[in-house]
Scaffold this active site. Structure first.
Site, short mmCIF file in Angstrom:
data_model
loop_
_atom_site.label_atom_id
_atom_site.label_comp_id
_atom_site.label_asym_id
_atom_site.label_seq_id
_atom_site.Cartn_x
_atom_site.Cartn_y
_atom_site.Cartn_z
N GLU A 108 1.79 -31.57 14.40
CA GLU A 108 2.79 -31.04 13.47
C GLU A 108 4.18 -31.19 14.08
O GLU A 108 4.36 -31.09 15.29
CB GLU A 108 2.51 -29.57 13.16
N CYS A 153 11.71 -30.07 15.72
CA CYS A 153 10.80 -29.57 16.74
C CYS A 153 9.66 -30.56 16.88
O CYS A 153 8.91 -30.79 15.93
CB CYS A 153 10.29 -28.18 16.36
N CYS A 209 -3.27 -28.24 23.22
CA CYS A 209 -2.67 -27.80 24.48
C CYS A 209 -3.73 -27.16 25.35
O CYS A 209 -4.61 -26.44 24.85
CB CYS A 209 -1.54 -26.81 24.22
N CYS A 223 -1.92 -20.27 26.70
CA CYS A 223 -1.08 -19.08 26.57
C CYS A 223 -1.68 -18.20 25.47
O CYS A 223 -1.94 -18.67 24.36
CB CYS A 223 0.35 -19.48 26.23
N CYS A 227 -0.25 -17.93 21.77
CA CYS A 227 0.09 -19.16 21.06
C CYS A 227 -1.09 -19.67 20.24
O CYS A 227 -2.18 -19.87 20.77
CB CYS A 227 0.56 -20.22 22.06
N GLY A 262 1.72 -28.68 22.45
CA GLY A 262 1.54 -29.27 23.76
C GLY A 262 2.57 -28.83 24.79
O GLY A 262 3.59 -28.21 24.47
N SER A 297 9.61 -20.99 29.18
CA SER A 297 8.90 -19.93 28.47
C SER A 297 8.45 -18.91 29.51
O SER A 297 7.48 -19.13 30.23
CB SER A 297 7.70 -20.54 27.73
N CYS A 341 7.87 -20.47 16.22
CA CYS A 341 7.44 -20.59 17.61
C CYS A 341 6.05 -19.99 17.81
O CYS A 341 5.79 -18.84 17.44
CB CYS A 341 8.45 -19.86 18.51
#
Length: 345
Positions: A90, A103, A110, A114, A117, A163, A218, A337
């Site tokens: 995306e 973005c 990924c 996290c 996420c 990612g 992050s 995000c």
């Protein structure tokens, strides 16, 4: 047959030279690819017929397939893009006051895991090729042309999609070379390109040596115990090592590193957390983006109250930090995000 978008201008010049063709033609080809948006080598009319046939025999030009497009109430647009092997990524086109920000994704899925996420829930499938990174940007500009908008309005790129960009370092650096090729490439200023990372310390140092892009970290916690529970990468590269890499990061004098701090209710959102964050970042040329958690279905994390967010921000402002609460766009279409997942709805 290779996608020509995998080649930097230097790489293409070398290929041409090795095939008995004058290397300066690489600039002409790049102009057709990135400025004139050519989809066929036959369109490149200032090249000889012989060269065009040579290119056709060795390369192809491919756009990504838009499987689905969602438009938010705030006009943010999210594109579900199908890759040649059937996988999906995306990208998100974000309207600003006088420009657009794109973005960009760097991997299919990924592996960093996290906890907050949504992308991490599906694990890592593979790295994106250079061409797949570049096509997101090239195609977005073509999309603006189709909407009768100035493609130059797309002026900002953030590697904050699916990612971990620094985990796909080799392809990232090659893609950045094309993105910031100011003569014939995509012509983005390094001031308007940001690479975000969860904290791959050795690659952070290398990025500062190899490029002049903006760096975003992050962070999301002020203790190793908390950060490790939220972001497993912290077990390998704890906060002390991460911040040391940031202190020594090579950048121009006026630049600052952006620290992204996702505020999660009852986890990291107290005034005490804010004071700890200020103390941690005091030795670093830092600006801070506070991001109230963007909720999604079945998430265990929640967004703090606006009062809690405001109080946290005020602590940082009182300590003379450059700090803002970032207004996430596209939340209603899972484009904000931490919400990207690359699945059909």
């Amino acid at each position: 047959m290779e996608n020509i978008l995998n080649f930097t201008r230097k790489d293409l010049a070398n290929w041409l030279d090795n095939n008995g063709i004058r290397p300066f033609r690489a600039g002409q080809i790049f102009k057709w690819l990135y400025i004139r948006q050519a989809d066929e080598f036959e369109q490149m009319t200032d090249l000889s017929k012989e060269l065009r046939l040579k290119l056709e025999d060795n390369f192809h030009i491919k756009r990504l397939i838009v499987e689905e497009k969602l438009v938010s109430v705030d006009k943010t647009e999210k594109f579900l893009l199908r890759l040649s092997d059937g996988n999906h990524i995306e990208s998100v086109l974000i309207p600003q006051k006088d420009h657009f920000t794109l973005c960009v994704s760097s991997q299919v899925g990924c592996v960093q895991n996290c906890q907050f996420c949504l992308t991490a829930k599906g694990g890592l499938i593979r790295n994106l090729e250079i061409s797949e990174i570049i096509a997101q940007i090239r195609d977005a500009r073509y999309y603006l042309i189709q909407k009768d908008l100035d493609p130059k309005k797309l002026s900002n790129i953030v590697f904050m999609g699916m990612g971990e960009p620094l985990a796909n370092y080799k392809n990232l650096i090659k893609a950045l070379e094309i993105i910031m090729d100011s003569d014939y490439g995509l012509k983005f200023s390094s001031k308007r390109v940001t690479v975000s990372t969860c904290g791959l310390v050795p690659k952070i140092t290398q990025l500062g040596l190899d490029t002049d892009v903006n760096l975003a970290i992050s962070l999301n916690a002020t203790s190793d115990e908390m950060r490790s529970s939220l972001m497993p990468i912290n077990k390998k590269y704890p906060i002390k090592k991460l911040l040391e890499a940031c202190r020594t990061f090579t950048m121009k004098p006026r630049k600052k590193i952006t620290f992204e701090y996702i505020l999660m209710k009852g986890i990291n959102d107290t005034k005490e957390d804010a004071h700890k964050l200020a103390k941690l970042l005091a030795p670093i040329k830092a600006k801070i983006n506070l991001i109230p958690f963007n909720e999604y279905d079945k998430s265990e994390f929640k967004r703090p109250s606006q009062k809690q967010v405001s109080e946290f921000l005020q602590v940082l402002l009182d300590q003379n930090f450059t700090a803002i609460t970032r207004k996430s766009k596209g939340e209603d279409i899972l484009a904000a995000c931490g919400q990207l997942k690359a699945k059909l709805h």
